[in-house]
Structure formats: C-alpha cells, structure tokens
Motif scaffolding. Structure first.
Motif, PDB file in Angstrom:
ATOM      1  N   GLY A 114       6.313   9.455  -3.688  1.00 36.54           N
ATOM      2  CA  GLY A 114       5.112   8.987  -4.368  1.00 36.54           C
ATOM      3  C   GLY A 114       3.898   8.902  -3.462  1.00 36.54           C
ATOM      4  N   VAL A 115       4.106   9.194  -2.170  1.00 39.52           N
ATOM      5  CA  VAL A 115       2.999   9.189  -1.212  1.00 39.52           C
ATOM      6  C   VAL A 115       2.836  10.602  -0.669  1.00 39.52           C
ATOM      7  N   GLY A 144      -1.842   7.864  -2.418  1.00 42.66           N
ATOM      8  CA  GLY A 144      -0.791   7.112  -3.092  1.00 42.66           C
ATOM      9  C   GLY A 144      -1.294   6.543  -4.394  1.00 42.66           C
ATOM     10  N   ARG A 197      -2.418   3.638  -5.178  1.00 42.72           N
ATOM     11  CA  ARG A 197      -3.585   2.744  -5.089  1.00 42.72           C
ATOM     12  C   ARG A 197      -4.850   3.445  -4.604  1.00 42.72           C
ATOM     13  N   THR A 226       0.379   2.161  -1.199  1.00 44.48           N
ATOM     14  CA  THR A 226       1.451   1.820  -2.138  1.00 44.48           C
ATOM     15  C   THR A 226       1.382   0.355  -2.572  1.00 44.48           C
ATOM     16  N   GLN A 227       1.179  -0.568  -1.614  1.00 48.40           N
ATOM     17  CA  GLN A 227       1.178  -1.989  -1.940  1.00 48.40           C
ATOM     18  C   GLN A 227      -0.189  -2.633  -1.783  1.00 48.40           C
ATOM     19  N   ASN A 272      -6.958  -1.835   0.492  1.00 52.76           N
ATOM     20  CA  ASN A 272      -5.963  -0.839   0.913  1.00 52.76           C
ATOM     21  C   ASN A 272      -5.958  -0.628   2.420  1.00 52.76           C
TER      22      ASN A 272
END
Length: 191
Positions: A15-16, A29, A31, A85-86, A149
């Motif tokens: 996903g990245v 990613g 975000r 991602t987070q 981010n």
C-alpha cells in the motif's frame, strides 16, 4: 579504519509506493506524498522489487561517520513510510503556576496565538509548517494536539511553540511556566 562495504535494508509495507531517482526519495501512501532529497549523502540507494519491496542502502569505502549515515537515511525513509500510512501526533501541555496561558487556534488550525504568558501583554504568534494541523484536545484541559505526515514539520512546529514560551530574566528552576511536549508518536498507535 574504512569498511569495504556496509549495507542496510528496509522492507516497505504493502500500500506504500516508493520511488528513488538520483537520491531523491518519493513515498506515496494513503495519507499523501512525502519527498526527501538526500543528495548530500554519498551512498547507493536501490529499490528492489520482488515478493516484497525493499530499499537497500550501501556505502563503499566509508569511514565511521559516513557509515553512520546509513542508519540515518534508513530511519528517514521509515519515518516517511509511517507518515504516509499512519501520520504523526505530538501532544503539548500548557503549564502555569499563576497566570493561565491562553492558546487561541486560528486559520483552521494552521496558526496559534499565545496570550497571557507569565501575565505579559505580549501576544505570541506561531505559524504551523506545511502539512501540520493544530487543535485543542477535548479530553484534557490546556492541551494542544499537532498532527501531520512529515515528522520533521510536526516536531519543528512543536519546538517553535515551546521555544517562543521560554522564560527570560528569571530563575527557570522556579518559573516553570511554558508549553511543553507531553507525548509523541504515530496517530493510529494511540486509538
């Protein structure tokens, strides 16, 4: 003593998307996208795509300080991956003994205004860096939450808030007023 070859590897989660061109690293990613230029460090950065995507870093004939850059760049890329991602969250608390510090958030969370620090009439303004959003905590009194981010921008914005509230010309062991970082880490780890 110089080492002939030193290497570091970093696995990239699914996903990245990572792309590297002439030591400019772009990480995409869910975000958003982060870009970092590491041309100032002389090393080989290769993207290995197979079952899992890996970034491999190599330093040839490097001295001690040069080899230390390997882990630094690896951590930079890892922080970019966590960021897209987070995301990163810094929590800050306003600490005061007598005069309550007023923090007013302006421009939809891109600017903060600090009033009544040590009872001073001076109004302090801090602009958040690009991609950083500031909000007041609903769970805790006198708490600010910075989210974004890019860990560099989030931590620098927190440092700017803390630095503008330094006590001057007084004994700092007695005057502990200020806005300090109380917690930091990835966003999803706390929820």
């Amino acid at each position: 003593m110089r080492d002939v070859l030193k290497t570091e590897e970093l696995e990239i989660p699914e996903g990245v998307d990572v792309s590297i061109k002439s030591r400019v690293i772009i990480v995409k990613g869910p975000r958003g996208t982060l870009t970092k230029n590491v041309r100032h460090v002389n090393m080989d950065i290769l993207l290995q795509k197979g079952k899992t995507t890996k970034v491999s870093l190599a330093v040839w004939q490097g001295g001690r300080k040069h080899v230390a850059c390997l882990r630094t760049i690896r951590t930079l890329i890892n922080n970019m991956v966590i960021g897209v991602t987070q995301g990163f969250r810094y929590k800050m608390r306003a600490v005061y003994a007598h005069f309550p510090i007023n923090c007013i958030i302006q421009n939809d969370g891109t600017k903060v205004e600090i009033r009544n620090f040590l009872g001073e009439k001076t109004v302090r303004h801090v602009d958040m860096l690009e991609g950083v959003n500031i909000a007041e905590s609903s769970a805790q009194k006198d708490e600010l939450i910075l989210e974004g981010n890019d860990i560099d921008n989030v931590s620098q914005s927190a440092a700017s808030i803390q630095g503008i509230c330094r006590v001057r010309n007084k004994d700092i062991r007695k005057f502990l007023d200020g806005i300090y970082v109380s917690g930091k880490g990835p966003i999803t780890a706390e929820e």
